[in-house]
Motif scaffolding. Sequence first.
Motif, PDB file in Angstrom:
ATOM      1  N   LEU A  45       0.822  -1.216   0.000  1.00 65.37           N
ATOM      2  CA  LEU A  45       0.000   0.000   0.000  1.00 65.37           C
ATOM      3  C   LEU A  45       0.852   1.259   0.000  1.00 65.37           C
ATOM      4  O   LEU A  45       0.534   2.236  -0.689  1.00 65.37           O
ATOM      5  CB  LEU A  45      -0.945  -0.006   1.202  1.00 65.37           C
ATOM      6  N   PHE A  46       1.946   1.257   0.752  1.00 61.33           N
ATOM      7  CA  PHE A  46       2.837   2.403   0.761  1.00 61.33           C
ATOM      8  C   PHE A  46       3.443   2.633  -0.619  1.00 61.33           C
ATOM      9  O   PHE A  46       3.449   3.764  -1.127  1.00 61.33           O
ATOM     10  CB  PHE A  46       3.962   2.221   1.794  1.00 61.33           C
ATOM     11  N   LYS A  48       2.338   1.704  -3.554  1.00 67.69           N
ATOM     12  CA  LYS A  48       1.304   2.165  -4.472  1.00 67.69           C
ATOM     13  C   LYS A  48       0.985   3.643  -4.252  1.00 67.69           C
ATOM     14  O   LYS A  48       0.734   4.382  -5.195  1.00 67.69           O
ATOM     15  CB  LYS A  48       0.029   1.324  -4.325  1.00 67.69           C
ATOM     16  N   SER A  49       0.995   4.078  -2.999  1.00 66.58           N
ATOM     17  CA  SER A  49       0.643   5.464  -2.682  1.00 66.58           C
ATOM     18  C   SER A  49       1.735   6.452  -3.074  1.00 66.58           C
ATOM     19  O   SER A  49       1.470   7.634  -3.196  1.00 66.58           O
ATOM     20  CB  SER A  49       0.360   5.615  -1.184  1.00 66.58           C
ATOM     21  N   THR A  50       2.949   5.963  -3.296  1.00 63.76           N
ATOM     22  CA  THR A  50       4.036   6.871  -3.635  1.00 63.76           C
ATOM     23  C   THR A  50       4.359   6.884  -5.127  1.00 63.76           C
ATOM     24  O   THR A  50       5.203   7.665  -5.562  1.00 63.76           O
ATOM     25  CB  THR A  50       5.314   6.506  -2.868  1.00 63.76           C
TER      26      THR A  50
END
Length: 52
Positions: A45-46, A48-50
């Motif tokens: 998730l991290f 993907k968020s960056t």
Amino acid sequence: MANKDLKNRIPIGSAVNKTLYEELKNYSKETGIPISKLLDKSILLFLKSTKK
């Protein structure tokens, strides 16, 4: 040296905030989801968020 029994995983070592670790450990115990799987999901998730 990495554990030779691990085929699709790699052991890592890191220091984390004590409170966050306790919350993670409690969540793992309540849900039955291993901490390693929770960390996999969190990292995914991290990342993907960056992505731009």
